[in-house]
Design a protein around this motif. Structure first.
Motif: not given
Length: 252
Positions: A93, A141, A143, A147, A185, A188, A191-192, A194, A202, A205, A209
């Motif tokens: 990403t 995804s 996404s 997104s 979501f 992982t 995602t942490r 992000s 986190f 987040q 989600a």
């Protein structure tokens, strides 16, 4: 095809979703080739598979490089037998709003997700065609549906869905299916990271989600692995060109 152990290749399998997929396929009876940027990063996944009595080898490769992708497939084929299953999971990403996104942000995401999946599929399909049986699963995804701050990632993940459908048409006559799994979501390391990029904890987040999810919990890597397990099974031989959203609801 029965009677011999099949080999699967999973890219981006050093950790997270890829590692969970590799371990699930090993439990399903596959020998597994673990591909990530550096072979030593795969040691934990290889060890986890060997601990349950499975067979696994690691291959270091930048999947966006034609020579490295081909060499990784050849190495795994030599060590474990010709791979008949390919899971294109490797991804990166580089999130940013459009006006802040650099050329490199765009290119690096496209190269790993799209070019990498193309190169790995091109190299791996040869054994599948010869065997008259094969499975390709591309990890997309939610996404892909759009997104904010992810025009590169969203475009790449949507592109993988078109890639999947075209593969299913082209390779179906050789007994090869191609499908995509599109997680929502999932907890992982990615995602942490992000959450850190957008400046929230986190935990916050995850809470946001989960509030949008019908099932009331975040996704786990194993949820994605379970879907992949079905797509690569003999029972899924009449299922091809499909996109399965593993997202805790109609959209993650």
């Amino acid at each position: 095809m029965t009677g011999t152990q099949r080999t699967a290749i999973v890219t981006g399998a050093a950790r997270g979703i890829g590692a969970a997929i590799a371990l699930r396929l090993a439990r399903d009876g596959f020998a597994v080739g673990i591909v990530d940027l550096h072979a030593d990063q795969c040691a934990q996944t290889v060890a986890a598979i060997e601990e349950i009595g499975g067979r696994a080898v690691a291959a270091g490769a930048d999947v966006s490089r034609p020579d490295q992708a081909a060499d990784a497939v050849e190495h795994i084929n030599d060590q474990l037998g010709g791979a008949l299953v390919l899971i294109n999971n490797a991804g990166v990403t580089r999130d940013n709003l459009l006006f802040k996104m650099t050329d490199d942000d765009w290119d690096s995401v496209m190269e790993v997700h799209l070019r990498g999946s193309f190169l790995m599929a091109r190299a791996a399909q040869r054994c599948m065609v010869d065997a008259g049986w094969g499975r390709i699963v591309n990890i997309s995804s939610t996404s892909a549906l759009g997104s904010r701050g992810q025009v590169n990632y969203s475009a790449a993940k949507a592109g993988l869905q078109g890639f999947t459908k075209s593969l299913s048409v082209e390779l179906g006559k050789f007994g090869i299916t191609a499908n995509a799994v599109a997680p929502g979501f999932v907890v992982t390391d990615m995602t942490r990271a992000s959450a850190e990029r957008i400046g929230i904890s986190f935990e916050e987040q995850v809470e946001k989600a989960v509030a949008r999810l019908a099932v009331g919990r975040p996704g786990r890597p194993e949820d994605v692995a379970n879907a992949v397990s079905y797509f690569v099974s003999d029972e899924a031989e009449f299922v091809s060109g499909q996109v399965l959203y593993v997202a805790g609801g109609p959209r993650g």
